[in-house]
Motif scaffolding. Sequence first.
Motif, PDB file in Angstrom:
ATOM      1  N   VAL A 152     -35.199 -14.363 -60.934  1.00 48.99           N
ATOM      2  CA  VAL A 152     -36.630 -13.797 -61.603  1.00 48.99           C
ATOM      3  C   VAL A 152     -37.501 -14.855 -61.112  1.00 48.99           C
ATOM      4  O   VAL A 152     -37.564 -15.986 -61.340  1.00 48.99           O
ATOM      5  CB  VAL A 152     -36.536 -13.785 -63.233  1.00 48.99           C
ATOM      6  N   PRO A 153     -38.509 -14.153 -60.140  1.00 48.88           N
ATOM      7  CA  PRO A 153     -39.524 -15.199 -59.790  1.00 48.88           C
ATOM      8  C   PRO A 153     -40.431 -15.983 -60.774  1.00 48.88           C
ATOM      9  O   PRO A 153     -40.616 -14.972 -61.740  1.00 48.88           O
ATOM     10  CB  PRO A 153     -40.196 -14.605 -58.632  1.00 48.88           C
ATOM     11  N   VAL A 154     -40.837 -17.274 -60.885  1.00 49.76           N
ATOM     12  CA  VAL A 154     -41.704 -17.698 -61.597  1.00 49.76           C
ATOM     13  C   VAL A 154     -42.949 -17.753 -61.011  1.00 49.76           C
ATOM     14  O   VAL A 154     -43.468 -19.072 -60.383  1.00 49.76           O
ATOM     15  CB  VAL A 154     -41.053 -19.064 -62.252  1.00 49.76           C
ATOM     16  N   VAL A 155     -43.726 -16.703 -60.977  1.00 46.43           N
ATOM     17  CA  VAL A 155     -45.242 -16.770 -60.209  1.00 46.43           C
ATOM     18  C   VAL A 155     -46.139 -16.250 -61.285  1.00 46.43           C
ATOM     19  O   VAL A 155     -46.082 -15.506 -62.016  1.00 46.43           O
ATOM     20  CB  VAL A 155     -45.077 -16.047 -58.747  1.00 46.43           C
ATOM     21  N   VAL A 156     -47.412 -16.606 -60.835  1.00 46.04           N
ATOM     22  CA  VAL A 156     -48.422 -16.026 -61.517  1.00 46.04           C
ATOM     23  C   VAL A 156     -48.794 -14.735 -61.224  1.00 46.04           C
ATOM     24  O   VAL A 156     -48.904 -14.503 -60.194  1.00 46.04           O
ATOM     25  CB  VAL A 156     -49.773 -17.062 -61.498  1.00 46.04           C
ATOM     26  N   ALA A 157     -48.990 -13.742 -62.343  1.00 48.38           N
ATOM     27  CA  ALA A 157     -49.259 -12.262 -61.941  1.00 48.38           C
ATOM     28  C   ALA A 157     -50.562 -12.140 -60.950  1.00 48.38           C
ATOM     29  O   ALA A 157     -51.274 -12.795 -61.253  1.00 48.38           O
ATOM     30  CB  ALA A 157     -49.272 -11.516 -63.240  1.00 48.38           C
ATOM     31  N   GLN A 158     -50.486 -11.407 -60.054  1.00 43.16           N
ATOM     32  CA  GLN A 158     -51.444 -10.942 -59.138  1.00 43.16           C
ATOM     33  C   GLN A 158     -51.881 -12.096 -58.202  1.00 43.16           C
ATOM     34  O   GLN A 158     -53.018 -12.177 -57.758  1.00 43.16           O
ATOM     35  CB  GLN A 158     -52.860 -10.423 -60.067  1.00 43.16           C
ATOM     36  N   ALA A 159     -51.164 -13.200 -58.184  1.00 44.46           N
ATOM     37  CA  ALA A 159     -51.217 -14.359 -57.248  1.00 44.46           C
ATOM     38  C   ALA A 159     -50.307 -14.666 -56.850  1.00 44.46           C
ATOM     39  O   ALA A 159     -49.838 -15.926 -57.367  1.00 44.46           O
ATOM     40  CB  ALA A 159     -52.192 -15.469 -58.109  1.00 44.46           C
ATOM     41  N   PRO A 160     -49.408 -14.175 -56.028  1.00 50.33           N
ATOM     42  CA  PRO A 160     -47.847 -14.749 -55.573  1.00 50.33           C
ATOM     43  C   PRO A 160     -47.868 -16.021 -54.955  1.00 50.33           C
ATOM     44  O   PRO A 160     -46.958 -16.658 -55.105  1.00 50.33           O
ATOM     45  CB  PRO A 160     -47.352 -13.624 -54.829  1.00 50.33           C
ATOM     46  N   GLU A 161     -49.187 -16.484 -54.646  1.00 52.34           N
ATOM     47  CA  GLU A 161     -49.054 -17.717 -53.867  1.00 52.34           C
ATOM     48  C   GLU A 161     -49.210 -18.998 -54.918  1.00 52.34           C
ATOM     49  O   GLU A 161     -49.102 -20.153 -54.486  1.00 52.34           O
ATOM     50  CB  GLU A 161     -50.235 -17.847 -52.789  1.00 52.34           C
ATOM     51  N   LEU A 162     -49.460 -18.660 -56.207  1.00 51.50           N
ATOM     52  CA  LEU A 162     -49.569 -19.513 -57.013  1.00 51.50           C
ATOM     53  C   LEU A 162     -48.198 -19.593 -57.810  1.00 51.50           C
ATOM     54  O   LEU A 162     -47.896 -18.624 -58.505  1.00 51.50           O
ATOM     55  CB  LEU A 162     -50.877 -19.555 -58.153  1.00 51.50           C
ATOM     56  N   SER A 163     -47.809 -20.652 -58.090  1.00 55.12           N
ATOM     57  CA  SER A 163     -46.461 -20.748 -59.064  1.00 55.12           C
ATOM     58  C   SER A 163     -46.457 -21.947 -60.088  1.00 55.12           C
ATOM     59  O   SER A 163     -47.190 -22.949 -59.761  1.00 55.12           O
ATOM     60  CB  SER A 163     -45.309 -21.238 -57.925  1.00 55.12           C
ATOM     61  N   ARG A 164     -45.981 -21.510 -61.212  1.00 55.18           N
ATOM     62  CA  ARG A 164     -46.174 -22.499 -62.156  1.00 55.18           C
ATOM     63  C   ARG A 164     -44.845 -23.617 -61.880  1.00 55.18           C
ATOM     64  O   ARG A 164     -45.140 -24.742 -62.640  1.00 55.18           O
ATOM     65  CB  ARG A 164     -45.587 -21.806 -63.494  1.00 55.18           C
ATOM     66  N   GLU A 165     -44.135 -23.623 -61.139  1.00 53.48           N
ATOM     67  CA  GLU A 165     -43.221 -24.431 -61.042  1.00 53.48           C
ATOM     68  C   GLU A 165     -43.749 -25.841 -60.462  1.00 53.48           C
ATOM     69  O   GLU A 165     -43.063 -26.916 -60.626  1.00 53.48           O
ATOM     70  CB  GLU A 165     -41.961 -24.056 -59.638  1.00 53.48           C
ATOM     71  N   CYS A 166     -44.933 -25.795 -59.842  1.00 55.40           N
ATOM     72  CA  CYS A 166     -45.509 -27.156 -59.400  1.00 55.40           C
ATOM     73  C   CYS A 166     -46.259 -27.867 -60.653  1.00 55.40           C
ATOM     74  O   CYS A 166     -46.753 -28.936 -60.195  1.00 55.40           O
ATOM     75  CB  CYS A 166     -46.671 -26.612 -58.532  1.00 55.40           C
ATOM     76  N   LEU A 167     -46.332 -27.118 -61.535  1.00 54.92           N
ATOM     77  CA  LEU A 167     -47.252 -27.882 -62.775  1.00 54.92           C
ATOM     78  C   LEU A 167     -46.132 -28.640 -63.691  1.00 54.92           C
ATOM     79  O   LEU A 167     -45.124 -27.890 -64.129  1.00 54.92           O
ATOM     80  CB  LEU A 167     -47.693 -26.725 -63.417  1.00 54.92           C
ATOM     81  N   MET A 168     -46.335 -29.882 -63.675  1.00 57.02           N
ATOM     82  CA  MET A 168     -45.020 -30.650 -64.579  1.00 57.02           C
ATOM     83  C   MET A 168     -45.469 -30.198 -66.100  1.00 57.02           C
ATOM     84  O   MET A 168     -46.513 -30.182 -66.573  1.00 57.02           O
ATOM     85  CB  MET A 168     -45.570 -32.245 -64.483  1.00 57.02           C
ATOM     86  N   PRO A 169     -44.275 -29.725 -66.623  1.00 51.53           N
ATOM     87  CA  PRO A 169     -44.328 -29.402 -68.152  1.00 51.53           C
ATOM     88  C   PRO A 169     -44.383 -30.376 -69.108  1.00 51.53           C
ATOM     89  O   PRO A 169     -43.481 -30.889 -69.695  1.00 51.53           O
ATOM     90  CB  PRO A 169     -43.009 -28.681 -68.030  1.00 51.53           C
ATOM     91  N   SER A 170     -45.778 -30.842 -69.358  1.00 50.83           N
ATOM     92  CA  SER A 170     -46.091 -31.895 -70.164  1.00 50.83           C
ATOM     93  C   SER A 170     -46.421 -31.165 -71.435  1.00 50.83           C
ATOM     94  O   SER A 170     -46.431 -32.076 -72.655  1.00 50.83           O
ATOM     95  CB  SER A 170     -47.328 -32.750 -69.696  1.00 50.83           C
ATOM     96  N   ALA A 171     -46.908 -30.107 -71.730  1.00 54.32           N
ATOM     97  CA  ALA A 171     -47.144 -29.366 -72.786  1.00 54.32           C
ATOM     98  C   ALA A 171     -46.929 -27.802 -72.660  1.00 54.32           C
ATOM     99  O   ALA A 171     -46.906 -27.474 -71.699  1.00 54.32           O
ATOM    100  CB  ALA A 171     -48.591 -29.600 -73.134  1.00 54.32           C
ATOM    101  N   GLU A 172     -46.482 -27.364 -73.923  1.00 56.82           N
ATOM    102  CA  GLU A 172     -46.425 -25.878 -73.889  1.00 56.82           C
ATOM    103  C   GLU A 172     -47.744 -25.275 -73.688  1.00 56.82           C
ATOM    104  O   GLU A 172     -48.734 -25.499 -74.176  1.00 56.82           O
ATOM    105  CB  GLU A 172     -45.593 -25.446 -75.239  1.00 56.82           C
ATOM    106  N   ARG A 173     -47.680 -24.219 -72.832  1.00 51.37           N
ATOM    107  CA  ARG A 173     -49.117 -23.454 -72.445  1.00 51.37           C
ATOM    108  C   ARG A 173     -48.662 -21.929 -72.638  1.00 51.37           C
ATOM    109  O   ARG A 173     -47.636 -21.612 -72.557  1.00 51.37           O
ATOM    110  CB  ARG A 173     -49.327 -23.880 -70.778  1.00 51.37           C
ATOM    111  N   ALA A 174     -49.892 -21.358 -72.991  1.00 51.28           N
ATOM    112  CA  ALA A 174     -49.702 -19.722 -73.010  1.00 51.28           C
ATOM    113  C   ALA A 174     -49.397 -19.433 -71.609  1.00 51.28           C
ATOM    114  O   ALA A 174     -49.857 -19.830 -70.745  1.00 51.28           O
ATOM    115  CB  ALA A 174     -50.937 -19.490 -73.643  1.00 51.28           C
TER     116      ALA A 174
END
Length: 195
Positions: A20-42
């Motif tokens: 299951v890819p973890v990517v931002v909808a409508q922007a496959p080049e942007l991934s949430r994996e690069c963001l350090m999980p310091s806080a829960e986000r919507a």
Amino acid sequence: MNLFNLRRQAPAAIPEAKRVPVVVAQAPELSRECLMPSAERAAQVFVRGQGSWLWDNQGHAFLDFTQGGAVNSLGHSPSVLAKALADQAQALINPGAGFHSRGLLGLVNRLCQSTGSDQAYLLNSGAEACEGAIKLARKWGQLHRNGAYHIITASQACHGRSLGALSASDPLPCIRCEPGLPGFSKVPFNDLAAL
């Protein structure tokens, strides 16, 4: 430890059919994996704001009650602010703290005129404000109170997380603090006799 060198361990191989890819909808080049999980986000990815409203990349509108954690009290994209920012960006963004600019001098002059102060000291964070207040109080004591530099603070109070502010604070149970800077005494809050 350099946090920029930290990387998650590669996950065990998952069959292509179950991935299951973890990517931002409508922007496959942007991934949430690069963001350090310091806080829960919507889950929404916001792309536009106007006033108190935000729109996500799916076109859904949301009423924003936080306004960027009170940083953006003017609302999103007010035209007068957008124009002022664009005009300033065309002229000068920030020459740095070591230089004067018309904007800086205009601001401190307005602050001094409106408060009756002789000088203003500009800061950009609460930690800098605490450190600045400690330095200012000590400097004033040295000049006007025969070299006094001692600061009295309330015990069981949190004054900040910079070295000076930590010295003025009691250590939190979850933080092991070495003795801080000299020249700080603590008295119980609201205890005039102890003061």
